[in-house]
Design a protein around this motif. Sequence first.
Motif, PDB file in Angstrom:
ATOM      1  N   MET A 305       0.830  -1.200   0.000  1.00 55.46           N
ATOM      2  CA  MET A 305       0.000   0.000   0.000  1.00 55.46           C
ATOM      3  C   MET A 305       0.868   1.254   0.000  1.00 55.46           C
ATOM      4  O   MET A 305       0.531   2.265  -0.640  1.00 55.46           O
ATOM      5  N   ALA A 306       2.005   1.209   0.695  1.00 57.68           N
ATOM      6  CA  ALA A 306       2.916   2.358   0.675  1.00 57.68           C
ATOM      7  C   ALA A 306       3.458   2.587  -0.730  1.00 57.68           C
ATOM      8  O   ALA A 306       3.607   3.732  -1.183  1.00 57.68           O
ATOM      9  N   ILE A 307       3.744   1.493  -1.464  1.00 59.21           N
ATOM     10  CA  ILE A 307       4.223   1.631  -2.847  1.00 59.21           C
ATOM     11  C   ILE A 307       3.133   2.241  -3.730  1.00 59.21           C
ATOM     12  O   ILE A 307       3.392   3.137  -4.544  1.00 59.21           O
ATOM     13  N   ALA A 308       1.880   1.776  -3.564  1.00 65.98           N
ATOM     14  CA  ALA A 308       0.779   2.282  -4.389  1.00 65.98           C
ATOM     15  C   ALA A 308       0.533   3.763  -4.136  1.00 65.98           C
ATOM     16  O   ALA A 308       0.320   4.550  -5.071  1.00 65.98           O
ATOM     17  N   VAL A 309       0.556   4.181  -2.884  1.00 70.94           N
ATOM     18  CA  VAL A 309       0.313   5.586  -2.561  1.00 70.94           C
ATOM     19  C   VAL A 309       1.508   6.447  -2.978  1.00 70.94           C
ATOM     20  O   VAL A 309       1.346   7.604  -3.404  1.00 70.94           O
ATOM     21  N   ASP A 310       2.710   5.883  -2.883  1.00 68.55           N
ATOM     22  CA  ASP A 310       3.895   6.636  -3.295  1.00 68.55           C
ATOM     23  C   ASP A 310       3.864   6.915  -4.794  1.00 68.55           C
ATOM     24  O   ASP A 310       4.370   7.949  -5.258  1.00 68.55           O
ATOM     25  N   ASP A 311       3.274   6.002  -5.565  1.00 73.95           N
ATOM     26  CA  ASP A 311       3.132   6.240  -7.006  1.00 73.95           C
ATOM     27  C   ASP A 311       2.250   7.455  -7.298  1.00 73.95           C
ATOM     28  O   ASP A 311       2.384   8.088  -8.353  1.00 73.95           O
ATOM     29  N   LEU A 312       1.353   7.787  -6.378  1.00 70.89           N
ATOM     30  CA  LEU A 312       0.495   8.962  -6.530  1.00 70.89           C
ATOM     31  C   LEU A 312       1.150  10.228  -5.997  1.00 70.89           C
ATOM     32  O   LEU A 312       0.564  11.322  -6.091  1.00 70.89           O
ATOM     33  N   GLY A 313       2.329  10.072  -5.380  1.00 75.99           N
ATOM     34  CA  GLY A 313       3.009  11.221  -4.786  1.00 75.99           C
ATOM     35  C   GLY A 313       2.405  11.671  -3.483  1.00 75.99           C
ATOM     36  O   GLY A 313       2.607  12.827  -3.080  1.00 75.99           O
ATOM     37  N   SER A 315       2.593   9.624  -0.456  1.00 77.60           N
ATOM     38  CA  SER A 315       3.151   8.872   0.670  1.00 77.60           C
ATOM     39  C   SER A 315       4.354   9.611   1.224  1.00 77.60           C
ATOM     40  O   SER A 315       5.181  10.154   0.457  1.00 77.60           O
ATOM     41  N   ASN A 316       4.462   9.648   2.539  1.00 79.86           N
ATOM     42  CA  ASN A 316       5.614  10.325   3.144  1.00 79.86           C
ATOM     43  C   ASN A 316       6.791   9.385   3.370  1.00 79.86           C
ATOM     44  O   ASN A 316       7.806   9.787   3.922  1.00 79.86           O
ATOM     45  N   THR A 317       6.661   8.109   2.983  1.00 80.67           N
ATOM     46  CA  THR A 317       7.764   7.158   3.072  1.00 80.67           C
ATOM     47  C   THR A 317       7.868   6.386   1.761  1.00 80.67           C
ATOM     48  O   THR A 317       6.924   6.334   0.972  1.00 80.67           O
ATOM     49  N   ARG A 318       9.021   5.754   1.565  1.00 81.66           N
ATOM     50  CA  ARG A 318       9.247   4.915   0.394  1.00 81.66           C
ATOM     51  C   ARG A 318       9.693   3.547   0.848  1.00 81.66           C
ATOM     52  O   ARG A 318      10.629   3.428   1.650  1.00 81.66           O
ATOM     53  N   HIS A 334      11.835   1.121   5.376  1.00 86.55           N
ATOM     54  CA  HIS A 334      11.343   2.218   4.555  1.00 86.55           C
ATOM     55  C   HIS A 334      12.146   3.472   4.870  1.00 86.55           C
ATOM     56  O   HIS A 334      12.867   3.545   5.880  1.00 86.55           O
ATOM     57  N   SER A 335      12.010   4.451   4.024  1.00 84.91           N
ATOM     58  CA  SER A 335      12.713   5.714   4.251  1.00 84.91           C
ATOM     59  C   SER A 335      12.071   6.477   5.398  1.00 84.91           C
ATOM     60  O   SER A 335      10.941   6.188   5.805  1.00 84.91           O
ATOM     61  N   GLU A 336      12.786   7.464   5.903  1.00 82.09           N
ATOM     62  CA  GLU A 336      12.231   8.290   6.967  1.00 82.09           C
ATOM     63  C   GLU A 336      11.098   9.163   6.422  1.00 82.09           C
ATOM     64  O   GLU A 336      11.078   9.519   5.244  1.00 82.09           O
ATOM     65  N   ALA A 337      10.147   9.466   7.287  1.00 82.28           N
ATOM     66  CA  ALA A 337       8.978  10.246   6.861  1.00 82.28           C
ATOM     67  C   ALA A 337       9.383  11.657   6.469  1.00 82.28           C
ATOM     68  O   ALA A 337      10.166  12.321   7.159  1.00 82.28           O
ATOM     69  N   ARG A 338       8.844  12.103   5.344  1.00 84.38           N
ATOM     70  CA  ARG A 338       9.096  13.469   4.877  1.00 84.38           C
ATOM     71  C   ARG A 338       8.071  14.427   5.481  1.00 84.38           C
ATOM     72  O   ARG A 338       6.927  14.066   5.715  1.00 84.38           O
ATOM     73  N   GLY A 339       8.482  15.670   5.685  1.00 80.98           N
ATOM     74  CA  GLY A 339       7.568  16.703   6.141  1.00 80.98           C
ATOM     75  C   GLY A 339       7.407  16.732   7.652  1.00 80.98           C
ATOM     76  O   GLY A 339       8.006  15.948   8.392  1.00 80.98           O
ATOM     77  N   GLU A 340       6.562  17.670   8.094  1.00 83.75           N
ATOM     78  CA  GLU A 340       6.265  17.862   9.503  1.00 83.75           C
ATOM     79  C   GLU A 340       4.882  17.299   9.809  1.00 83.75           C
ATOM     80  O   GLU A 340       3.984  17.307   8.957  1.00 83.75           O
ATOM     81  N   VAL A 341       4.717  16.825  11.047  1.00 83.43           N
ATOM     82  CA  VAL A 341       3.434  16.258  11.457  1.00 83.43           C
ATOM     83  C   VAL A 341       2.344  17.318  11.337  1.00 83.43           C
ATOM     84  O   VAL A 341       2.562  18.505  11.620  1.00 83.43           O
ATOM     85  N   ALA A 380      -0.225  17.588   1.862  1.00 79.86           N
ATOM     86  CA  ALA A 380      -0.366  16.585   2.916  1.00 79.86           C
ATOM     87  C   ALA A 380       0.048  15.219   2.371  1.00 79.86           C
ATOM     88  O   ALA A 380      -0.364  14.812   1.280  1.00 79.86           O
ATOM     89  N   LEU A 381       0.874  14.518   3.144  1.00 80.37           N
ATOM     90  CA  LEU A 381       1.355  13.185   2.779  1.00 80.37           C
ATOM     91  C   LEU A 381       0.932  12.209   3.872  1.00 80.37           C
ATOM     92  O   LEU A 381       0.839  12.569   5.053  1.00 80.37           O
ATOM     93  N   PHE A 382       0.709  10.973   3.480  1.00 77.57           N
ATOM     94  CA  PHE A 382       0.188   9.990   4.412  1.00 77.57           C
ATOM     95  C   PHE A 382       1.250   8.943   4.736  1.00 77.57           C
ATOM     96  O   PHE A 382       2.109   8.612   3.909  1.00 77.57           O
ATOM     97  N   GLY A 383       1.143   8.399   5.938  1.00 81.06           N
ATOM     98  CA  GLY A 383       2.018   7.307   6.369  1.00 81.06           C
ATOM     99  C   GLY A 383       1.201   6.229   7.047  1.00 81.06           C
ATOM    100  O   GLY A 383      -0.017   6.324   7.165  1.00 81.06           O
ATOM    101  N   GLY A 384       1.902   5.229   7.521  1.00 81.15           N
ATOM    102  CA  GLY A 384       1.205   4.136   8.221  1.00 81.15           C
ATOM    103  C   GLY A 384       0.753   3.051   7.267  1.00 81.15           C
ATOM    104  O   GLY A 384       1.460   2.081   7.024  1.00 81.15           O
ATOM    105  N   PHE A 385      -0.440   3.155   6.744  1.00 78.19           N
ATOM    106  CA  PHE A 385      -1.031   2.235   5.765  1.00 78.19           C
ATOM    107  C   PHE A 385      -1.300   0.838   6.318  1.00 78.19           C
ATOM    108  O   PHE A 385      -1.544  -0.084   5.544  1.00 78.19           O
TER     109      PHE A 385
END
Length: 788
Positions: A305-313, A315-318, A334-341, A380-385
């Motif tokens: 799910m993180a890969i699918a959301v990252d394809d949409l730009g 996701s805050n992780t890879r 996975h990579s560290e989360a981008r952005g601020e909470v 806004a970017l999402f994490g968790g999934f």
Amino acid sequence: MRVDGRDIIVSGSLLQPLHRRTNDILRLTFALVFLVVIVTSSLVTRRDWVALERSISDIVGVLTPTQSNLVYLVYGIAIMALPFVILIGLIVTRQYKLLGAYAAAGLIAILALSITANGIAAPRWHFDLSDRLNTTLSQFLDDPRWIAMLAAVLTVSGPWVPARWRRWWWTLLLAFVPIHLVVSAVVPARTLLGLSVGWFVGALTVLIVGTPALEVPLVGAVRALGRRACTVSALRVVRPAGPGPLVLSADCMDGDSSAVVELYGPNQRSGGALRQLWRFLTLRNDETAPLQTSMRRAVEHRALMAIAVDDLGLSNTRTLAVAALDRGWTLYAHSEARGEVLSRAAPVAAAWTSLRGLHEHQISHGDLRAVAITVSDDTALFGGFGNAEYGASDTQLQSDVAQLLVTSTALWGAEPTVTSAIETFGRDAVLDASARLSKSAMPQRLRQSVPDVKTVMSSARDEVKGQTGADRIRAETITRFSRSQLIQMVLLVALVYVAYPFISTVPAFFSELSTANWWWALLGLAVSALTYVGAAAALWACASEKVNFRNLTIMQVANTFAATTTPAGVGGLALSTRFLQKSGLGALRATAAVALQQSVQVITHLTLLVFFTAVAGASANLSHFVPSTTVLYLIGGAALGIVGTFLFLPTARRWLATAVRPRLSEVAHDLVELASEPKRLALIVLGCGATTLGAALALWASIEAFGGDTSFVTVTVVTMIGGTLASAAPTPGGVGAVEAALIGGLAAFGVPAAIAVPSVLLYRVLTCWLPVFIGWPVMRWLTKNDMI
């Protein structure tokens, strides 16, 4: 740590705390079931057990006495040495903290089978042991206490020892069953009891003391990351394993400068299986995601799910790597989360715009807490999934909108949140999603992340109504069983419980009905029906005549069902309050109306009791109802003690001042206001009086139906005094206590038992059981028509 010729620095503690795994819960459950089966079968079918054991023993028992003694000797030595071998193994592996649990489990298992009526001693069993081989070591094979102790210490030490040792030890212990049969000693049932007790005690001990996590396969994790272009130079523990995964930060010499490594042990996520199963059983199918069959599948789903959301730009992780490691571990890097909470500093529309992007590709997130959303360059970017779904249903998409309504309202307030939501998703979508702004529809993890979540959901719901022009938002029912269905189920079970004593007297009661005068019985039924009109009139007047009198009268029938099937009649009070609320009264006004009716009912009842007691006292002996002087002194002393306790304890005084006194003041104020309205007061008093006197008249008609000869005044005193005494009974509807009090009261006034018993039963049928059985469908009808 050295891996493939390279030195890798590992900082932080990898020691994992003891924790309660799902395996521990399941082990205890299975042990309890096994114990119940063994005890039940040995008590209920013990003859069949013995016959079966003897028949099997006759077939396979081919050893001579000398050979049998030799087998007993060898196996007895092994059984004698087994607990000491386990103890030495724990000491060698330095499991010193386990020694206390080891000793406690062994002693408890022995004591559990040594307690008898005469104290602690060896138990005597019902099995015939006359053919038992007479050797010293055979005593350990035949004594269930020794088997129980071995099973207990084996269970306790199991999680700490290698699997090979554990398998060999259990094989040795369970060998007692075939050995007993081969040597023609029929005692497996007795030793099986010891085995079940020991397993249960050991499983309970393991659950209490906790179990260790397994050794962390860091070497395999480093090699898996190396295959994904992350040559690890250092590892730092961010969070030790426990209820969640072991989280480490990895420094990479190539590619990403650092990576977040999550290591899931074979029991780290096992609690999730039970949570998934519980959600599947309690929630509707469209509310639950497909069951994940294993922890590895759950981790893979999150990574995909993180890969699918990252394809949409969005996701805050890879995702960097997912791999299965040794000893049942699974790696997710996975990579560290981008952005601020997500915070108030970000624009309110950012999260809604990004969520719309997910929904346009039929992806739901399922966990829209603020900590799962970051903001980078106003996006806004999402994490968790962990709860995300591809190809999400409309229900899951609505749940996302409702969750973001709660999270955004907690940060920016209701007005800008709802405005942005409507601009992004449209009026109808937001209105549909707002039906899920309830405790049952909102995930627990999100409710815990928002302070005062109840107020937040209420303000968001009100704002949605204001901006959409909706008159009402009906809460979405997401569970398989609604609250009303559960309440009705409990009431039905309670009805069966309270009806059982009556059912046992049905044969004798029906044999007496052949002598009854049915015209009197019909009169009693008519009078009983009029009591509902009186109760409805009293409550109607207490509610200021603002409800439908016809529906209120019908509700009184359902009220009998609710009051009878709940202790102290609390169900009837709750049903009346709910009916008034559904009829348009506010919660405070409905509660006040019910409290006022009950207050007038008590005053009317006591007034009539004093009046009829004075009238009956002139011609009847009431000493049967007056307690002895000693009892009166005890009651007075207890009352004074309770009053003194409340006056002495500051907490009790505060409770009286803050909880009791205001309510009593409200009731007193309502009574004073009621006194200034003579017509309304008269209607309430007449209604309450009709309820009390109608019950007495129904009992009098029942006595006349069986040829009894007593005055209405006498029956009224018996009904009121007996009902008052039985009201303190803990049984729903006063079942048993009411019958006993009325029969005893009639006997005190000279009514023969041959007439009093069937009369009271007929009275209870007319005033209690018939309304109860009619009240069930009436209550369902009221529910169907949204009246309660």
